[in-house]
Design an enzyme around this catalytic site. Structure first.
Site, mmCIF file in Angstrom:
data_model
loop_
_atom_site.group_PDB
_atom_site.id
_atom_site.type_symbol
_atom_site.label_atom_id
_atom_site.label_comp_id
_atom_site.label_asym_id
_atom_site.label_seq_id
_atom_site.Cartn_x
_atom_site.Cartn_y
_atom_site.Cartn_z
ATOM 1 N N CYS A 187 0.827 -1.207 0.000
ATOM 2 C CA CYS A 187 0.000 0.000 0.000
ATOM 3 C C CYS A 187 0.865 1.263 0.000
ATOM 4 O O CYS A 187 0.356 2.356 -0.282
ATOM 5 C CB CYS A 187 -0.969 -0.013 1.177
ATOM 6 N N ASP A 215 -33.177 1.719 9.910
ATOM 7 C CA ASP A 215 -31.861 2.361 9.951
ATOM 8 C C ASP A 215 -30.801 1.358 10.426
ATOM 9 O O ASP A 215 -31.128 0.289 10.923
ATOM 10 C CB ASP A 215 -31.889 3.596 10.864
ATOM 11 N N ASP A 249 -33.987 5.089 5.686
ATOM 12 C CA ASP A 249 -33.021 6.174 5.859
ATOM 13 C C ASP A 249 -32.068 6.191 4.670
ATOM 14 O O ASP A 249 -31.039 5.517 4.671
ATOM 15 C CB ASP A 249 -32.247 5.981 7.170
HETATM 16 MG MG LIG Z 1 -28.686 5.636 8.569
#
Ligand SMILES: [Mg+2]
Length: 323
Positions: free
Chosen positions: A67, A153, A216
């Site tokens: 990386c 959510d 959401d």
């Molecule tokens: Mg959310």
DNA sequence: GCGACAG
DNA sequence: ATCTTGTCGC
């Protein structure tokens, strides 16, 4: 989960983006570098560049997965994690591989920049699936007697996701039940690909038959199809998208408490404002924009529909209790 | 140099 | 979203 699964099922087995990022990084030859954005483009969308950076910042095997060969798109070397913000180690490693660096930037950047990655273009596949979902969205009321509104959510601890459904009665607007489920996620957050991170856990919560689901995130206020539409089509249930910020579309009357939002001239959503907070409503599936908006307004509480507020609070609680 | 692209 | 800090493009 309710219904048959056909359209949108790639989500249930999302591509292993994390492994693909490590694979791509391992393809950068010694003496060359690449950028986060170049790896993102190889995955299929430059929007994934931040996710690439996040994934590499958690590289469990530095050196093995090099990386240190991934730098900023302007040629600056950038940080080398491990411990603390430090680029010295990264510079030392690159110089030992023959890469010249001056003032923290790669010399002859364009000639040592590698971008010929050989990894599958997975995000293109996901976009194609989203386009297909879009074609299946029903933008009118298509349900029998509704008795519940369910707020959905998710919260996270690393790769653990906690999904919550807050079930509200349409008879008295009161909370009836809270359902919770946990599952593991590897797919990162990439703007416009939220479904592939959050929908798997949420799909497990879709089992109430006389309900409409308030998600959401966006539905049709999306360049293709957002998570609310994805869940709706996948599970064949009515869904509404309700997000706290705008991803896509043009707000016609920014000053108004109830403004239309257009995409290419088509009314695709409604912005509801209450004080400082806003909710951006759109069709998920099997509901009209009018019905979606009226339902959100009916449950609006401090600028956010109550089922979503409750789901959010419970998801946060679930996360804290799991710690 | 700063804003952006849900969560 | 989380609780640390990442890129791109105007
Ligand atoms: Mg959310």
């Amino acid at each position: 989960m309710l219904g048959k699964v056909s359209v949108g099922a790639l989500m249930l087995e999302s591509p292993d983006v994390v492994s693909l990022v490590y694979e791509a990084t391992s393809q950068i030859p010694k003496g060359m570098v690449s950028t986060y954005g170049d790896i993102a483009k190889a995955l299929g969308d430059v929007r994934a560049s931040r996710a690439v950076g996040e994934i590499l910042s958690k590289n469990p095997t530095p050196i093995v997965v090099p990386c240190h060969r991934v730098v900023y798109s302007d040629g600056k070397v950038g940080w080398y994690s491990g411990k603390g913000k430090n680029s010295d180690k990264k510079i030392t490693l690159l110089e030992s591989e023959g890469v010249e660096i001056k003032n923290g930037s790669i010399e002859n950047f364009s000639s040592v920049r590698f971008a010929e990655f050989n990894i599958p273009n997975v995000l293109k596949q996901l976009r194609d699936e989203q386009e297909e979902i879009r074609e299946h969205v029903v933008e009118e009321d298509d349900f029998g007697v509704l008795r519940h509104v369910v707020g959905l959510d998710v919260s996270y601890i690393g790769e653990r996701s906690f999904g919550v459904a807050a079930v509200y009665s349409l008879e008295n607007n009161e909370l009836v039940e809270i359902k919770k489920v946990e599952c593991s996620v590897r797919f990162p957050y990439i703007p416009t690909y939220l479904s592939y991170r959050e929908a798997p856990v949420l799909s497990k919560l879709i089992d109430v038959k006389d309900a409409i689901y308030l998600v959401d995130g966006h539905g049709l206020l999306h360049p293709r199809a957002g998570i609310a539409s994805h869940l709706g089509v996948l599970c064949n249930v009515p869904t509404i998208g309700a997000a706290k910020s705008l991803l896509y579309g043009h707000v016609e009357s920014p000053e108004s408490n109830r403004s239309e939002i257009t995409i290419d001239g088509k009314i695709s959503g409604i912005a509801l404002k209450e004080g400082r907070s806003a909710t951006y409503v759109s069709v998920g599936h099997r509901v009209s924009l009018n019905t979606a908006t009226e339902l959100c307004i009916r449950f609006l509480c401090h600028g956010i529909p109550l089922p979503l507020r409750t789901a959010h609070n419970e998801a946060t609680l679930a996360r804290k209790r799991a710690t």
